[in-house]
Design an enzyme around this catalytic site. Structure first.
Site, PDB file in Angstrom:
ATOM      1  CD  GLU A 114      -2.094   1.101   3.128  1.00 53.52           C
ATOM      2  OE1 GLU A 114      -2.289   2.616   3.291  1.00 53.52           O
ATOM      3  OE2 GLU A 114      -1.925   0.278   3.799  1.00 53.52           O
ATOM      4  CG  ASP A 145      -5.782   1.844   3.331  1.00 53.61           C
ATOM      5  OD1 ASP A 145      -5.229   2.743   2.922  1.00 53.61           O
ATOM      6  OD2 ASP A 145      -5.449   1.305   4.396  1.00 53.61           O
ATOM      7  CD  GLU A 186      -3.513   4.281  -1.059  1.00 54.95           C
ATOM      8  OE1 GLU A 186      -3.506   5.210  -1.774  1.00 54.95           O
ATOM      9  OE2 GLU A 186      -3.326   4.074  -0.673  1.00 54.95           O
ATOM     10  CG  ASP A 230       0.138   7.369  -0.613  1.00 57.41           C
ATOM     11  OD1 ASP A 230      -0.931   7.240  -1.442  1.00 57.41           O
ATOM     12  OD2 ASP A 230       0.980   7.609  -0.470  1.00 57.41           O
TER      13      ASP A 230
END
Length: 230
Positions: free
Chosen positions: A49, A122, A125, A53
């Site tokens: 994650e 989440d 990502e 991101d």
């Protein structure tokens, strides 16, 4: 992931085939699952994650920079924020039914974790991070453009519908906007709030959310859609 068929089904929805399926499995493994099964914390999807991101921010920044050459830095920043905020990513995740494939602990699963915005956003990502490691930046960019940077004018409304509704009303209707809580359901740790928004006493939209603010944003979003029809 329990079966190869489930893996293949998800890959079809992702429009990407993994060379290393272990990356996909890690991206779907929530920390509640690793805790319950006494696995090392690094086996959950949080590291992916973190990586995803960063990749998402790079790709979305480049996309907006090239697509909107007349936008100043401030407008580009606001635009990007609307596309990568939690509600928008959760919406994107639900379009591919990502929640159905997550590995959650029993407690998290029973409390509605597969529907929780924070968990599915989440996980999306983490999927981006996994694709980046498996196939490189171009594969990650293709996925992001297909599944995140699509229908961007519509998705802008997710970011701050209350502000957009206020601007519409001030510019065209000159009325008072009132948000009213209609009710709340569920246990204290997993409540769902329902709110309606009124303009000059007329109900224009209702919305649900895990917080009162989220419910108000959802109500404002539906009010904007209703006003656009008119």
């Amino acid at each position: 992931m329990k079966t190869e068929k489930q893996q293949c089904d998800l890959e079809t929805k992702l429009e990407y085939r993994f060379k290393n399926r272990k990356l996909l499995e890690t991206a779907l493994r929530h920390s509640s699952f690793t805790n319950e099964h006494r696995m090392p914390r690094v086996e959950c999807n949080e590291r992916l994650e973190f990586l995803g991101d960063a990749v998402l921010e790079l790709v979305s920044s480049e996309f907006l920079y090239q697509t909107y050459p007349d936008y100043p830095e401030g407008e580009l920043t606001k635009f990007r924020a609307s596309l990568v905020c939690e509600p928008t990513l959760a919406y994107d995740a639900r379009q591919i039914c990502l929640g159905e494939y997550l590995m959650l602990g029993k407690g998290e699963d029973n409390s509605g974790g597969r529907r929780r915005d924070s968990i599915v956003s989440d996980a999306l990502e983490a999927i981006i991070g996994a694709i980046y490691l498996d196939g490189g930046l171009e594969c990650a960019r293709t996925f992001i453009i297909r599944h995140v940077l699509n229908d961007i004018q519509h998705k802008q409304l997710f970011y701050d519908s209350k502000t957009i509704l206020q601007e519409i009303v001030q510019g065209n209707m000159q009325g008072e906007i009132v948000y009213q809580l209609l009710g709340e359901d569920g246990p204290d740790h997993d409540k769902t709030f329902t709110t309606e928004v009124q303009v000059n006493g007329q109900m224009l939209g209702t919305g649900k959310g895990r917080t009162k603010k989220a419910a108000e944003q959802a109500a404002a979003y539906h009010a904007i859609c209703e006003l656009k029809k008119k």
